[in-house]
Design a protein around this motif. Sequence first.
Motif, PDB file in Angstrom:
ATOM      1  N   LEU A  20       0.829  -1.211   0.000  1.00 17.30           N
ATOM      2  CA  LEU A  20       0.000   0.000   0.000  1.00 17.30           C
ATOM      3  C   LEU A  20       0.860   1.256   0.000  1.00 17.30           C
ATOM      4  O   LEU A  20       0.551   2.235  -0.675  1.00 17.30           O
ATOM      5  CB  LEU A  20      -0.927   0.012   1.212  1.00 17.30           C
ATOM      6  CG  LEU A  20      -2.068  -1.006   1.203  1.00 17.30           C
ATOM      7  CD1 LEU A  20      -2.750  -1.049   2.563  1.00 17.30           C
ATOM      8  CD2 LEU A  20      -3.093  -0.664   0.127  1.00 17.30           C
ATOM      9  N   THR A  21       1.974   1.227   0.755  1.00 21.10           N
ATOM     10  CA  THR A  21       2.834   2.411   0.780  1.00 21.10           C
ATOM     11  C   THR A  21       3.563   2.583  -0.542  1.00 21.10           C
ATOM     12  O   THR A  21       4.058   3.668  -0.850  1.00 21.10           O
ATOM     13  CB  THR A  21       3.904   2.347   1.902  1.00 21.10           C
ATOM     14  OG1 THR A  21       4.802   1.283   1.630  1.00 21.10           O
ATOM     15  CG2 THR A  21       3.273   2.156   3.254  1.00 21.10           C
ATOM     16  N   LEU A  22       3.660   1.511  -1.331  1.00 13.75           N
ATOM     17  CA  LEU A  22       4.321   1.627  -2.628  1.00 13.75           C
ATOM     18  C   LEU A  22       3.336   1.975  -3.736  1.00 13.75           C
ATOM     19  O   LEU A  22       3.701   2.011  -4.905  1.00 13.75           O
ATOM     20  CB  LEU A  22       5.063   0.320  -2.951  1.00 13.75           C
ATOM     21  CG  LEU A  22       6.252   0.025  -2.027  1.00 13.75           C
ATOM     22  CD1 LEU A  22       6.833  -1.346  -2.328  1.00 13.75           C
ATOM     23  CD2 LEU A  22       7.326   1.081  -2.200  1.00 13.75           C
ATOM     24  N   GLY A  23       2.084   2.190  -3.363  1.00 14.72           N
ATOM     25  CA  GLY A  23       1.140   2.684  -4.358  1.00 14.72           C
ATOM     26  C   GLY A  23       0.100   1.696  -4.829  1.00 14.72           C
ATOM     27  O   GLY A  23      -0.685   2.011  -5.715  1.00 14.72           O
ATOM     28  N   ALA A  24       0.073   0.490  -4.254  1.00 15.68           N
ATOM     29  CA  ALA A  24      -0.914  -0.487  -4.709  1.00 15.68           C
ATOM     30  C   ALA A  24      -2.309  -0.108  -4.229  1.00 15.68           C
ATOM     31  O   ALA A  24      -2.469   0.440  -3.140  1.00 15.68           O
ATOM     32  CB  ALA A  24      -0.554  -1.877  -4.185  1.00 15.68           C
ATOM     33  N   SER A  25      -3.314  -0.411  -5.051  1.00 14.20           N
ATOM     34  CA  SER A  25      -4.690  -0.285  -4.595  1.00 14.20           C
ATOM     35  C   SER A  25      -5.010  -1.534  -3.784  1.00 14.20           C
ATOM     36  O   SER A  25      -4.208  -2.458  -3.741  1.00 14.20           O
ATOM     37  CB  SER A  25      -5.626  -0.207  -5.796  1.00 14.20           C
ATOM     38  OG  SER A  25      -5.571  -1.427  -6.502  1.00 14.20           O
ATOM     39  N   ARG A  35      -1.870  -8.606  -7.260  1.00  9.66           N
ATOM     40  CA  ARG A  35      -0.554  -8.435  -7.846  1.00  9.66           C
ATOM     41  C   ARG A  35       0.571  -8.747  -6.874  1.00  9.66           C
ATOM     42  O   ARG A  35       1.709  -8.912  -7.282  1.00  9.66           O
ATOM     43  CB  ARG A  35      -0.424  -7.006  -8.387  1.00  9.66           C
ATOM     44  CG  ARG A  35      -1.374  -6.810  -9.559  1.00  9.66           C
ATOM     45  CD  ARG A  35      -1.136  -5.538 -10.279  1.00  9.66           C
ATOM     46  NE  ARG A  35       0.264  -5.413 -10.620  1.00  9.66           N
ATOM     47  CZ  ARG A  35       0.815  -4.289 -11.068  1.00  9.66           C
ATOM     48  NH1 ARG A  35       0.056  -3.223 -11.223  1.00  9.66           N
ATOM     49  NH2 ARG A  35       2.084  -4.241 -11.358  1.00  9.66           N
ATOM     50  N   PRO A  62       1.081   5.945  -0.046  1.00 14.19           N
ATOM     51  CA  PRO A  62       2.436   6.271  -0.487  1.00 14.19           C
ATOM     52  C   PRO A  62       3.075   7.504   0.160  1.00 14.19           C
ATOM     53  O   PRO A  62       4.269   7.713  -0.023  1.00 14.19           O
ATOM     54  CB  PRO A  62       2.263   6.510  -2.000  1.00 14.19           C
ATOM     55  CG  PRO A  62       1.074   5.738  -2.372  1.00 14.19           C
ATOM     56  CD  PRO A  62       0.152   5.827  -1.197  1.00 14.19           C
ATOM     57  N   LEU A  99       8.657  -1.591  -7.921  1.00 13.51           N
ATOM     58  CA  LEU A  99       7.246  -1.657  -7.517  1.00 13.51           C
ATOM     59  C   LEU A  99       6.608  -0.292  -7.310  1.00 13.51           C
ATOM     60  O   LEU A  99       5.423  -0.112  -7.563  1.00 13.51           O
ATOM     61  CB  LEU A  99       7.101  -2.480  -6.227  1.00 13.51           C
ATOM     62  CG  LEU A  99       7.108  -3.986  -6.419  1.00 13.51           C
ATOM     63  CD1 LEU A  99       7.055  -4.667  -5.071  1.00 13.51           C
ATOM     64  CD2 LEU A  99       5.916  -4.426  -7.251  1.00 13.51           C
ATOM     65  N   GLY A 100       7.396   0.678  -6.841  1.00 17.05           N
ATOM     66  CA  GLY A 100       6.851   2.006  -6.614  1.00 17.05           C
ATOM     67  C   GLY A 100       6.161   2.562  -7.843  1.00 17.05           C
ATOM     68  O   GLY A 100       5.202   3.323  -7.746  1.00 17.05           O
ATOM     69  N   THR A 121       5.535   0.283 -10.858  1.00 16.46           N
ATOM     70  CA  THR A 121       4.750  -0.747 -11.544  1.00 16.46           C
ATOM     71  C   THR A 121       3.421  -1.024 -10.858  1.00 16.46           C
ATOM     72  O   THR A 121       2.461  -1.432 -11.509  1.00 16.46           O
ATOM     73  CB  THR A 121       5.553  -2.058 -11.678  1.00 16.46           C
ATOM     74  OG1 THR A 121       5.977  -2.472 -10.383  1.00 16.46           O
ATOM     75  CG2 THR A 121       6.740  -1.879 -12.576  1.00 16.46           C
ATOM     76  N   LEU A 122       3.345  -0.824  -9.536  1.00 18.67           N
ATOM     77  CA  LEU A 122       2.080  -1.102  -8.860  1.00 18.67           C
ATOM     78  C   LEU A 122       0.993  -0.124  -9.237  1.00 18.67           C
ATOM     79  O   LEU A 122      -0.190  -0.404  -9.066  1.00 18.67           O
ATOM     80  CB  LEU A 122       2.274  -1.076  -7.337  1.00 18.67           C
ATOM     81  CG  LEU A 122       2.852  -2.356  -6.739  1.00 18.67           C
ATOM     82  CD1 LEU A 122       3.101  -2.172  -5.257  1.00 18.67           C
ATOM     83  CD2 LEU A 122       1.902  -3.525  -6.958  1.00 18.67           C
ATOM     84  N   GLU A 123       1.398   1.027  -9.761  1.00 21.69           N
ATOM     85  CA  GLU A 123       0.381   2.023 -10.117  1.00 21.69           C
ATOM     86  C   GLU A 123       0.085   2.027 -11.596  1.00 21.69           C
ATOM     87  O   GLU A 123      -0.688   2.863 -12.070  1.00 21.69           O
ATOM     88  CB  GLU A 123       0.859   3.405  -9.675  1.00 21.69           C
ATOM     89  CG  GLU A 123       0.743   3.608  -8.171  1.00 21.69           C
ATOM     90  CD  GLU A 123       1.230   4.965  -7.733  1.00 21.69           C
ATOM     91  OE1 GLU A 123       1.998   5.588  -8.499  1.00 21.69           O
ATOM     92  OE2 GLU A 123       0.861   5.405  -6.647  1.00 21.69           O
ATOM     93  N   GLN A 169      13.828   0.725  -2.176  1.00 24.12           N
ATOM     94  CA  GLN A 169      12.439   0.513  -2.581  1.00 24.12           C
ATOM     95  C   GLN A 169      11.538   1.602  -2.024  1.00 24.12           C
ATOM     96  O   GLN A 169      10.682   2.148  -2.732  1.00 24.12           O
ATOM     97  CB  GLN A 169      12.002  -0.855  -2.063  1.00 24.12           C
ATOM     98  CG  GLN A 169      10.645  -1.325  -2.513  1.00 24.12           C
ATOM     99  CD  GLN A 169      10.279  -2.628  -1.808  1.00 24.12           C
ATOM    100  OE1 GLN A 169      10.355  -2.725  -0.585  1.00 24.12           O
ATOM    101  NE2 GLN A 169       9.852  -3.617  -2.557  1.00 24.12           N
ATOM    102  N   ALA A 170      11.756   1.952  -0.740  1.00 16.92           N
ATOM    103  CA  ALA A 170      10.915   2.978  -0.113  1.00 16.92           C
ATOM    104  C   ALA A 170      11.261   4.365  -0.650  1.00 16.92           C
ATOM    105  O   ALA A 170      10.378   5.193  -0.872  1.00 16.92           O
ATOM    106  CB  ALA A 170      11.084   2.927   1.395  1.00 16.92           C
ATOM    107  N   LYS A 220       9.782   6.012  -3.933  1.00 16.74           N
ATOM    108  CA  LYS A 220       8.446   6.582  -3.867  1.00 16.74           C
ATOM    109  C   LYS A 220       8.460   8.017  -3.355  1.00 16.74           C
ATOM    110  O   LYS A 220       7.427   8.663  -3.322  1.00 16.74           O
ATOM    111  CB  LYS A 220       7.625   5.696  -2.921  1.00 16.74           C
ATOM    112  CG  LYS A 220       6.215   5.447  -3.275  1.00 16.74           C
ATOM    113  CD  LYS A 220       5.997   4.902  -4.642  1.00 16.74           C
ATOM    114  CE  LYS A 220       4.500   4.955  -4.868  1.00 16.74           C
ATOM    115  NZ  LYS A 220       4.100   5.469  -6.116  1.00 16.74           N
TER     116      LYS A 220
END
Lengths: 273, 293
Positions: free
Chosen positions: A177-182, A189, B73, B96-97, B99-101, B150-151, B154
Amino acid sequence: MKRPSFWGLHAEVPKALKWGLGVLPFIAIVVFYLIASDIRHKENEYDKLLPTPTQILSAVDRVAFSEDKRTGEYLLWQDSAASLKRLFIGVLAAAVLALLLGLNMAMFEGLNSFFYSFITFISMIPPLAILPILFISFGVDEFAKIFLIFIGIFPIVTRDIYISVKKIPKEQSIKALTLGASQLGVVYRIILPQIMPRLLDAIRLSLGSAWLFLIASEAIAASEGLGYRIFLVRRYLAMDVILTYVVWITLIGFVFDLVLRMIVKHFYPWYVK
Amino acid sequence: MKNFLHIEDLYKQYGNKVILDNVDLSVKKGEICTLVGPSGCGKSTLLRLILGQEVQTRGEISIDGKEVGFASPDRGIVYQRYSLFPHLSVLENVMLGHTLEEGFFQRRKNRKVNEKEAMFYLDKVRLGEHAHKYPHELSGGMQQRVAIAQALLKKPKILLMDEPFGALDPDTREDMQLFLLELWEENPMTIFFVTHDLEEALFVGSRLLVLSQYYVDDRGKNAEHKGAKIVGDYLLDSKVKSTRFKKSKEFTELIDKVRSLGFNPENEQHARDFDLKHPDSYQTLEPYEDARQ
């Protein structure tokens, strides 16, 4: 101080010996069978209980390599195709639905409240006991047989997936979630890819049951199939055909198990059971 | 005007047990706040409340004037364990920061751009050559460095770290402390760093916070339902120090003071007399905590 090569807690079996010992029970069974079959045939040459190797080979030729006199089909292959079709559809449906339900129940507490007791209840129903209900409701066609396989393995795989997802630390979801996932992104995913190998393992382990339900339903009501053929020729005491079919089914099962294990090993090298 | 991170009258309770008891904290942008306290006092709970992993019983937590919601985020996190996703390579983890979006086709289109940026951060943590390895092939320290990269990708408003070096051996831990300080000097950001290691907190931080349940207030010394408060708040020298600083007199003196203040169950310091020495520290006591009000 040397390790014993066989006995005790500290044993380390040398490779050659291990291979030899592994093969030994099979050789023993075959030898025992041949001797027993020979004895019986010396007493009564029309014995049907323990067919001789020649008789077995002749049976193999009859079912696999010659056209059946009545239908013109190659029986072994026709039966295999029919059975495998039912097995495949039932197992695939169970796998997909168990994955979706187990995954979402474990991630969404609201959904879990709704389904948990119900799935537990369904898993307690002995599948073979409801087979007559299926035949009465859906007829003796393909659907009832496929559905039995499905209902037989679906609850167990669902609970397996549920437990596996629960084992994944919550920190992963938070981090995603902190990395932007819904929310859906977290589930489909991040979590889903991690339990795919577990799904394949759970399916592999439930194949034994799936075969059981398949054979049972074919034994009761079918017009072709591996289980159907075995129970049909039972009436003529055709052990030569039955043994052939049993060995064939075992071989198929072994191959499926091996293929699934190799798929997991190759596509998910990071997976630890 | 509220500071960047503003916590006021924060309570966290589990059933009858009060973990955080009227915590007040105000942090300016760009500080490295280190939080120490005795085991189980609620340091990680406080961090999880800021992160949004838990919900407070009462009170306000805001960042940049806005109340914090669930994990998102604007707050980055580095945990002590479970740092990386085991099914993805190091590079994929850092990417991932982005690709997840992004949707499937967007990801394909942006692959080179995303990879380039991820490699930039991986190089910053000096792990560029391990980009295509999997997490289980890396040591603990390396995994934590990837987690930091990784953190950082973002660019969160605040980076939360929950005992990030706790599972590492002492030499690696010291390397990582220096590494974090260098990173912070190059890229000023607000960091909230929880640790049980007092020396680490004093070495890394620009501001030391001491959380402890060992104090006295007007509810009496042995009152039940009493939780932890911030009993100490100190301004620290924020320049990158050499590790010889750990042996200096002021270092060891401060460590002793913090130990007697926060870690001693027999401590009888009253809530109104807490050692809040930082210019931004403040405290709002309820009447039953301080009859003087």
